[in-house]
Design an enzyme around this catalytic site. Structure first.
Site, PDB file in Angstrom:
ATOM      1  N   HIS A 159       3.875   5.161   2.326  1.00 37.06           N
ATOM      2  CA  HIS A 159       2.808   4.230   2.697  1.00 37.06           C
ATOM      3  C   HIS A 159       1.504   4.997   2.881  1.00 37.06           C
ATOM      4  CE1 HIS A 159       0.621   1.081   4.868  1.00 37.06           C
ATOM      5  NE2 HIS A 159       1.516   0.251   4.393  1.00 37.06           N
ATOM      6  N   HIS A 160       0.399   4.336   2.535  1.00 33.35           N
ATOM      7  CA  HIS A 160      -0.905   4.994   2.622  1.00 33.35           C
ATOM      8  C   HIS A 160      -1.283   5.328   4.074  1.00 33.35           C
ATOM      9  CE1 HIS A 160      -4.398   6.556   0.847  1.00 33.35           C
ATOM     10  NE2 HIS A 160      -4.600   5.640  -0.075  1.00 33.35           N
ATOM     11  N   SER A 161      -0.648   4.695   5.044  1.00 34.43           N
ATOM     12  CA  SER A 161      -0.897   5.060   6.431  1.00 34.43           C
ATOM     13  C   SER A 161      -0.257   6.399   6.778  1.00 34.43           C
ATOM     14  CB  SER A 161      -0.360   3.982   7.379  1.00 34.43           C
ATOM     15  OG  SER A 161       1.048   3.853   7.241  1.00 34.43           O
TER      16      SER A 161
ATOM     17  N   ASN B  60      -4.263  10.582   6.683  1.00 37.60           N
ATOM     18  CA  ASN B  60      -5.369  10.385   5.748  1.00 37.60           C
ATOM     19  C   ASN B  60      -6.602  11.104   6.257  1.00 37.60           C
ATOM     20  OD1 ASN B  60      -4.776   8.059   3.551  1.00 37.60           O
ATOM     21  ND2 ASN B  60      -3.571   7.706   5.407  1.00 37.60           N
TER      22      ASN B  60
ATOM     23  N   LEU C  76       0.815  -1.207   0.000  1.00 38.66           N
ATOM     24  CA  LEU C  76       0.000   0.000   0.000  1.00 38.66           C
ATOM     25  C   LEU C  76       0.855   1.266   0.000  1.00 38.66           C
ATOM     26  CD1 LEU C  76      -3.046  -0.951   2.252  1.00 38.66           C
ATOM     27  CD2 LEU C  76      -2.850  -0.883  -0.231  1.00 38.66           C
TER      28      LEU C  76
END
Length: 455
Positions: A136-138, A294, A23
């Site tokens: 990373h999407h986090s 996010n 991700l």
């Protein structure tokens, strides 16, 4: 230390649930001239790290996820760990660059270190080089990811340097905060439950009701494909003005036409209710413009791939998106995420882990539209001619499309599963063709041409 927000933690749980996915999301800058020296580029990246303290932090998780994961400073932070140099084989064309981007999307970021990386790509045709920034999407969503890239760019004359420093929460303050928030739940939950339930009802219904069987949804492997489509932003604005729709409506209409072509090419009937897509909606305020996390919600519209007429498709998308936005789905989901942040983390983490392992069958693709920089950017004095977005695939979605605007252009970065989506080039061709068709139907003059047409 700062706790991860619920959605940030969710992306880590999602990655843990499927060994086939990574991700990391990225942006690829195509830059004129020769790249800077390694020492010069190191100073560029170091300046960015100074602006975003989060880039020096890694995730620390509690045993059995009994407490919320936190961002903490990496005591062994080494900038060199996050910079790699690569080169394209001759002739250094777009095909070779796309293969490299696809390979980067396959690789997971090392959780023992801060979750980001810069890859300098040399030998790009036309006396150019590329810079791939991956996180990373986090750590980032589309908007905050662009803020990281901007911090690598030269400041315009008179432009102040922004900062993405995160507030620090003392460790000893966490338990009083938890007690206070829990004590408020009997008041907070009933007050917002009705509004949240009303907004979430259509979203939950869409998520649990499977769409018609479609080859776009199914198990995926580890390897990826990546292709690019382009359009002049002026063309899309003129189409929107001619038909009284938004830029995002035109984008989704082009995507709908492309998926219609793809499915017909596969011998599938593009029937109504066959393709529901996930469309992220930014919930980021101006105050959080540079925060690395996010802040997105989502809507789940059906694409009208059954309609053959371009204008009818466009107006249908306009009506559906208006209905989804006015229904409060995105706001309701955002409210639930806010409420989740007040609940004990362990049951949330275990629930997310279980849900991530259940095969979702209702959504067929992801389409995300991110507003990029309007002004012309430079990196160490070199002009950034293009920005290409790159997003991962997960949750049985075999394709995903990211759309990014920059300096008068729209770029569509299309990711596909290597084995089950070998024909994603059809999507790129279909998007560009549909925008030309809509210009013709609007009676507009000869279409504009993006300044850059690729290597």
């Amino acid at each position: 230390m700062t706790e991860l927000r619920p959605l940030d933690s969710g992306f880590m749980e999602l990655e843990d649930a499927d060994r086939h996915i990574s991700l990391g999301i990225g942006a690829v800058a195509i830059i004129a001239g020769a790249p800077p020296s390694r020492s010069e580029f190191g100073r560029v990246v170091a300046r960015s790290v100074e602006q975003h303290a989060r880039l020096r932090q890694k995730v620390r998780r509690a045993p059995l996820d009994l407490a919320t994961p936190v961002w903490e400073d990496d005591p062994n932070f080494d900038l060199a760990h996050h910079i790699r140099w690569s080169a394209l084989p001759t002739p250094g064309d777009e095909s070779a660059l796309c293969e490299l981007v696809a390979a980067e999307l396959e690789e997971r970021l090392d959780r023992d270190h801060p979750l980001w990386q810069c890859v300098v790509v040399e030998h790009l045709a036309g006396d150019r080089w590329a810079l791939l920034v991956k996180a990373h999407h986090s750590l980032v969503d589309g908007v905050s990811g662009i803020s990281v890239f901007r911090s690598l760019c030269d400041a315009a004359p008179g432009e102040p340097r922004t900062t993405g420093r995160e507030p620090r929460t003392p460790k000893e303050a966490r338990w009083p905060d938890i007690v206070r928030e829990v004590s408020r739940l009997p008041v907070v939950v009933p007050r917002s439950a009705l509004a949240v339930t009303r907004g979430l009802a259509p979203l939950v219904s869409a998520a649990v009701a499977p769409a018609a069987e479609c080859s776009l949804n199914g198990p995926i492997g580890r390897q990826r494909r990546y292709v690019v489509a382009r359009a002049a932003l002026a063309d899309v604005h003129e189409i929107g003005a001619a038909f009284d729709v938004t830029v995002n409506d035109v984008v989704l209409a082009a995507v709908a036409a492309a998926y219609r072509d793809l499915l017909i090419g596969r011998g599938e009937q593009p029937a109504p209710g066959k393709l529901r897509i996930l469309v992220p909606v930014s919930m980021r305020t101006d105050k959080a413009k540079y925060a690395l996390d996010n802040r997105v919600s989502a809507v789940l519209p059906f694409l009208p791939i059954d309609l053959a007429d371009p204008v009818e498709r466009l107006h249908t998308i306009r009506r559906r998106m208006t209905r989804h936005k006015s229904g409060g789905e995105a706001r309701a989901e955002d409210s639930v995420l806010g409420l989740a942040g007040r609940l004990p983390f362990a049951p949330l983490a275990w629930s997310l882990r279980l849900l991530a392992r259940l095969p979702q069958r209702s959504v067929g693709a992801l389409v995300t539209n991110v507003p990029g920089p309007r002004d012309q950017l430079t990196v160490h004095g070199r002009r950034v001619s293009e920005l290409l977005p790159a997003v991962p695939i997960a949750m049985r979605l075999r394709t995903a499309i990211a759309v990014l605007s920059y300096a008068g252009r729209l770029t569509f970065g299309i990711t596909g599963d290597y084995d089950t989506a070998p024909d994603i080039g059809v999507l790129a061709e279909g998007i560009e063709r549909e925008i030309r068709r809509l210009r013709e139907r609007a009676g507009l003059s000869r279409p504009s041409r993006p300044e850059v047409t690729g290597p």
